[in-house]
Scaffold this active site. Sequence first.
Site, PDB file in Angstrom:
ATOM      1  N   ASN A  25      -0.255  -3.874   1.684  1.00  9.69           N
ATOM      2  CA  ASN A  25      -0.414  -3.202   2.980  1.00  9.69           C
ATOM      3  C   ASN A  25       0.318  -1.859   2.879  1.00  9.69           C
ATOM      4  O   ASN A  25       1.541  -1.818   2.935  1.00  9.69           O
ATOM      5  CB  ASN A  25       0.188  -4.085   4.083  1.00  9.69           C
ATOM      6  CG  ASN A  25       0.183  -3.393   5.432  1.00  9.69           C
ATOM      7  OD1 ASN A  25      -0.438  -2.342   5.603  1.00  9.69           O
ATOM      8  ND2 ASN A  25       0.879  -3.980   6.392  1.00  9.69           N
ATOM      9  N   LYS A  36       0.342   0.573   4.932  1.00  9.68           N
ATOM     10  CA  LYS A  36       0.781   1.115   6.235  1.00  9.68           C
ATOM     11  C   LYS A  36       0.436   2.606   6.312  1.00  9.68           C
ATOM     12  O   LYS A  36      -0.640   2.998   5.876  1.00  9.68           O
ATOM     13  CB  LYS A  36       2.275   0.831   6.440  1.00  9.68           C
ATOM     14  CG  LYS A  36       2.586  -0.660   6.245  1.00  9.68           C
ATOM     15  CD  LYS A  36       3.942  -1.072   6.720  1.00  9.68           C
ATOM     16  CE  LYS A  36       4.108  -2.566   6.478  1.00  9.68           C
ATOM     17  NZ  LYS A  36       5.344  -3.096   6.988  1.00  9.68           N
ATOM     18  N   HIS A  69      -1.437  -7.578  12.697  1.00 16.50           N
ATOM     19  CA  HIS A  69      -0.179  -7.306  11.982  1.00 16.50           C
ATOM     20  C   HIS A  69       0.935  -7.124  13.008  1.00 16.50           C
ATOM     21  O   HIS A  69       0.711  -6.597  14.096  1.00 16.50           O
ATOM     22  CB  HIS A  69      -0.322  -6.055  11.106  1.00 16.50           C
ATOM     23  CG  HIS A  69       0.890  -5.851  10.250  1.00 16.50           C
ATOM     24  ND1 HIS A  69       1.995  -5.179  10.713  1.00 16.50           N
ATOM     25  CD2 HIS A  69       1.193  -6.279   9.006  1.00 16.50           C
ATOM     26  CE1 HIS A  69       2.925  -5.207   9.764  1.00 16.50           C
ATOM     27  NE2 HIS A  69       2.459  -5.864   8.719  1.00 16.50           N
ATOM     28  N   GLU A  74       3.212  -5.031  13.365  1.00 12.73           N
ATOM     29  CA  GLU A  74       3.387  -3.669  13.904  1.00 12.73           C
ATOM     30  C   GLU A  74       2.311  -3.352  14.944  1.00 12.73           C
ATOM     31  O   GLU A  74       2.553  -2.615  15.903  1.00 12.73           O
ATOM     32  CB  GLU A  74       3.402  -2.654  12.749  1.00 12.73           C
ATOM     33  CG  GLU A  74       4.741  -2.716  12.014  1.00 12.73           C
ATOM     34  CD  GLU A  74       4.663  -2.531  10.515  1.00 12.73           C
ATOM     35  OE1 GLU A  74       3.711  -1.911  10.017  1.00 12.73           O
ATOM     36  OE2 GLU A  74       5.576  -3.039   9.816  1.00 12.73           O
ATOM     37  N   GLU A 123       3.996 -13.875   8.511  1.00 12.63           N
ATOM     38  CA  GLU A 123       4.962 -12.795   8.314  1.00 12.63           C
ATOM     39  C   GLU A 123       5.991 -12.840   9.441  1.00 12.63           C
ATOM     40  O   GLU A 123       5.738 -12.303  10.529  1.00 12.63           O
ATOM     41  CB  GLU A 123       4.254 -11.441   8.352  1.00 12.63           C
ATOM     42  CG  GLU A 123       3.222 -11.260   7.274  1.00 12.63           C
ATOM     43  CD  GLU A 123       3.018  -9.776   6.983  1.00 12.63           C
ATOM     44  OE1 GLU A 123       3.230  -9.375   5.841  1.00 12.63           O
ATOM     45  OE2 GLU A 123       2.673  -9.025   7.901  1.00 12.63           O
ATOM     46  N   GLY A 170      10.040  -5.351   6.340  1.00 10.21           N
ATOM     47  CA  GLY A 170      10.674  -4.054   6.124  1.00 10.21           C
ATOM     48  C   GLY A 170      12.182  -4.074   6.305  1.00 10.21           C
ATOM     49  O   GLY A 170      12.810  -3.027   6.429  1.00 10.21           O
ATOM     50  N   SER A 201       9.281  -8.407   3.196  1.00 15.70           N
ATOM     51  CA  SER A 201      10.288  -8.082   2.172  1.00 15.70           C
ATOM     52  C   SER A 201      10.060  -8.814   0.843  1.00 15.70           C
ATOM     53  O   SER A 201      11.010  -9.229   0.189  1.00 15.70           O
ATOM     54  CB  SER A 201      11.707  -8.321   2.700  1.00 15.70           C
ATOM     55  OG  SER A 201      11.985  -7.421   3.769  1.00 15.70           O
TER      56      SER A 201
HETATM   57  P1  PGA Z   1       7.289  -5.331   3.771  1.00 12.59           P
HETATM   58  O1  PGA Z   1       6.012  -5.362   4.759  1.00 12.59           O
HETATM   59  O2  PGA Z   1       6.835  -5.959   2.478  1.00 12.59           O
HETATM   60  O3  PGA Z   1       7.616  -3.866   3.606  1.00 12.59           O
HETATM   61  O4  PGA Z   1       8.354  -6.108   4.429  1.00 12.59           O
HETATM   62  C1  PGA Z   1       5.157  -6.466   4.799  1.00 12.59           C
HETATM   63  C2  PGA Z   1       4.084  -6.262   5.846  1.00 12.59           C
HETATM   64  O5  PGA Z   1       4.371  -5.675   6.888  1.00 12.59           O
HETATM   65  O6  PGA Z   1       2.922  -6.665   5.667  1.00 12.59           O
END
Ligand code: PGA
Length: 246
Positions: A9, A11, A96, A98, A165, A171, A207
Site C-alpha cells: 500500500n 499511500k 483502509h 486512513e 490491520e 505506521g 508496521s
Molecule cells: P504500515 O501501513 O505498514 O506503514 O504500518 C500498513 C497499512 O496502512 O496498510
Amino acid sequence: MRSLLFAANWKMHIGPSEARAFFATFLRSHTAQPNREVWFFPPAVSIEAVATAVRERSDLRAGAQDIHWEPKGAFTGAISGPLAAQAGARATLVGHSERRHVFGETYEQTGKKVAAAVRAGLHPVLCVGETLAQREAGETLTVVTRQLDAALGASVQADVTIAYEPVWAIGTGRNATPQDAADVHRAIRTWLTDRKARTIRILYGGSVTTKNAAELLAERELDGVLVGGASLDPSGWLELVRTTAA
Ligand code: PGA
C-alpha cells in the site's frame, strides 16, 4: 491451498515516473514464485504505470487504494471502479483505516464500495481493525465483526481478501504480536467458515517489516501481509516478498 499474498500500500507516495523506476529494479530481481502473489496499491495517478509494468506477470497485480461506490458522476477528486479498471487495476482496497478515520468513511460506505468493486471486476481487499481505545475496552472482536457484517453482509458473495490491520499498529512501528494477530485471525476465519467462505485469504497489516514478517507469517490462519512504509523501497520490498514463515 491458499497462495500467499504480499500487498504493497503505497499511500500518497510514488508518482508514475517513480513507479516505473521502482519496477525497473523490482522486475529485474523478482521472478514468479509458486503460490506467492505480489499486489501493488499505488496512488490513482500511478495505477496505469504499475499495471503496464506488471502486465506480463500473472503473479503481480495493480490495484486502487479506494474507489467511489458510484460508477461515474459529479464527485470531484474521487475515482470509480470502472475508471480504476480502465487504468489497469484488478483489485482495490476498501475501508483502509486512513479512509475510515481520516476521511470519515462509514461502515455503510464500505459495503457500497465492496459491491461497486465487484461490479467493476475489481477484487476487494477489505481492511478491518480496532483502535487502541477499542482494544483496551475489550471490543476488538465486536468491532471487527461489525465491520465484516457491514461490508460483506450475511452471506459472502464476493471473491474478497480480508486484511486485519489494528489501527494502533499502522505506521507506528508497533506491530501486533503474532498472538494478538492470531486471535483476531481465528475469529475472522470462524466468521468466514460460518458463511461457507473458509478459503478466503486473511492478511495482517500494521508496521510489517523484513524483521517481523517471518514470525507473523508463521501464524496458521495468516495468508499474507499488507505493507505500507516497508513497501516503498524496491530493495527492501524485494527482501520482504521473499520471506518464508519462521
Ligand atoms: P504500515 O501501513 O505498514 O506503514 O504500518 C500498513 C497499512 O496502512 O496498510
